[in-house]
Design an enzyme around this catalytic site. Structure first.
Site, short mmCIF file in Angstrom:
data_model
loop_
_atom_site.label_atom_id
_atom_site.label_comp_id
_atom_site.label_asym_id
_atom_site.label_seq_id
_atom_site.Cartn_x
_atom_site.Cartn_y
_atom_site.Cartn_z
N LEU A 1 6.25 -8.30 2.05
CA LEU A 1 6.64 -8.38 3.45
C LEU A 1 8.15 -8.34 3.65
CD1 LEU A 1 4.08 -11.10 4.61
CD2 LEU A 1 3.83 -8.62 4.55
N HIS B 1 7.39 -6.37 9.02
CA HIS B 1 6.09 -7.07 9.09
C HIS B 1 6.21 -8.35 9.91
CE1 HIS B 1 5.70 -5.00 5.01
NE2 HIS B 1 4.63 -4.55 5.63
N GLY C 1 2.48 -1.32 13.43
CA GLY C 1 3.85 -0.85 13.64
C GLY C 1 3.91 0.62 14.05
N LEU D 1 12.75 -0.10 7.81
CA LEU D 1 12.37 -0.96 6.69
C LEU D 1 11.00 -0.52 6.16
CD1 LEU D 1 13.38 -4.55 7.87
CD2 LEU D 1 14.74 -2.83 6.68
P1 AMP Z 1 2.21 -1.85 5.30
O1 AMP Z 1 2.28 -3.17 4.63
O2 AMP Z 1 3.27 -0.90 4.89
O3 AMP Z 1 0.81 -1.26 5.26
O4 AMP Z 1 2.51 -2.13 6.84
C1 AMP Z 1 1.76 -3.07 7.55
C2 AMP Z 1 2.09 -2.93 9.01
O5 AMP Z 1 3.49 -3.16 9.20
C3 AMP Z 1 1.79 -1.54 9.59
O6 AMP Z 1 1.25 -1.69 10.90
C4 AMP Z 1 3.16 -0.90 9.61
O7 AMP Z 1 3.27 0.11 10.60
C5 AMP Z 1 4.04 -2.08 9.94
N1 AMP Z 1 5.41 -1.84 9.53
C6 AMP Z 1 5.87 -1.50 8.30
N2 AMP Z 1 7.21 -1.32 8.32
C7 AMP Z 1 7.62 -1.53 9.59
C8 AMP Z 1 8.88 -1.48 10.27
N3 AMP Z 1 10.01 -1.16 9.63
N4 AMP Z 1 8.91 -1.76 11.59
C9 AMP Z 1 7.77 -2.07 12.25
N5 AMP Z 1 6.55 -2.14 11.68
C10 AMP Z 1 6.48 -1.87 10.38
#
Ligand code: AMP
Length: 286
Positions: free
Chosen positions: A33, A37, A148, A185
């Site tokens: 995270l 996140h 996100g 990020l």
């Molecule tokens: P992940 O752990 O990469 O599968 O991401 C989990 C959630 O966090 C997803 O809904 C992503 O779109 C969101 N997310 C990841 N990076 C960012 C970011 N930089 N800004 C906003 N949301 C993010």
């Protein structure tokens, strides 16, 4: 302190008595995270009394030669961060718990939306996202779920799933959280070397932001969209990226026409070992 649960039954039994009185928010993640996140968690907290964060590196959304084995797994550090922002439950299932049979013979067909952009390069990726998100929705049965905008196509696909499978869940989109130099990020940014991270990676956002300004001024209506895209892609390649795709679409990811005023720039580009994603929404002023 967040309560960590590894089993589906344990989570269901915990959430069941809360349902009648309280709204439940789900924030699905693959862990490792970062502040992006955590911004989703904060948004979830504004929409629900109970916040559940799932942490699961989902094997079905990784292709054969992708980074499933090397994807960073940092559960203890993740839970410490979630404790700081105030999460009620962390759902961290094992692969066996989520997939009694792997790959699961039951599949969700997502249609055309999953074949373009990232789906073109990663043909099985969104099928895996679709099944894991559907399972998490069935397990948690949240009132709201937060995703996100960084993963713009994923968000569109999840809205399609909610519509087509009649999930009674409000989908909330969280803005992209960026580093000070503009890089979105991402857990995959740590695959970059120091030099790539410092000197090249920030240019991804710089170049698409310049393109966004050109589109906002309506320059594509004068010189043509493909000329602007070609120039931006060439700048990215010259900077050291290997562009996977660079596209401008409508917010629903369809082809743009000259009359469209709301546009989205979507890019995926390799830099060294990292495949970076970014996007920017544009309101055409012209
Ligand atoms: P992940 O752990 O990469 O599968 O991401 C989990 C959630 O966090 C997803 O809904 C992503 O779109 C969101 N997310 C990841 N990076 C960012 C970011 N930089 N800004 C906003 N949301 C993010």
């Amino acid at each position: 302190m967040s309560l960590i649960l590894h089993g589906i039954t344990a989570l269901r039994d915990t959430l069941q008595p809360l349902r009648a009185q309280q709204r439940i928010a789900l924030v699905p993640t693959m862990g490792n995270l970062h502040a992006g996140h955590l911004s989703l968690v904060e948004l979830a907290r504004r929409h629900a009394e109970v916040v559940v964060v799932s942490i699961f590196v989902n094997p079905t959304q990784f292709g054969e030669n992708e980074d499933f084995d090397s994807y960073p797994r940092t559960l203890d550090a993740d839970v410490a961060k979630l404790d700081d922002v105030g999460v009620d439950y962390v759902f961290a299932p094992t692969i066996d718990e989520m997939y009694p049979v792997l790959p699961p013979p039951t599949q969700i067909r997502l249609g055309e939306i999953a074949t373009k952009l990232c789906g073109h390069t990663r043909p099985t990726h969104f099928d895996g996202v679709g099944i894991v998100v559907s399972k998490l929705f069935n397990i948690v049965q949240p009132t709201v779920a937060v995703f996100g905008q960084k993963d713009y196509q994923q968000l569109a696909i999840i809205r399609q799933i909610v519509r087509d499978l009649s999930y009674d869940i409000d989908i909330i989109a969280a803005p992209i959280v960026r580093a000070d130099d503009g890089l979105a990020l991402s857990s995959r940014n740590q695959y970059l070397s120091d030099k790539e991270r410092q000197h090249i990676a920030p240019q991804l956002h710089e170049h698409i932001h310049t393109l966004a300004q050109q589109l906002a001024r309506g320059e594509h209506l004068v010189v043509g969209l493909s000329a602007l895209l070609k120039k931006t892609a060439a700048q990215l390649n010259a900077a050291g990226f290997e562009v996977d795709y660079l596209k401008v679409t409508t917010p629903l990811l369809t082809e743009v026409t000259d009359s469209d005023k709301q546009l989205v720039i979507l890019v995926a580009a390799w830099l060294g070992k990292a495949r970076l994603l970014d996007n920017e929404q544009v309101q055409v002023q012209a």
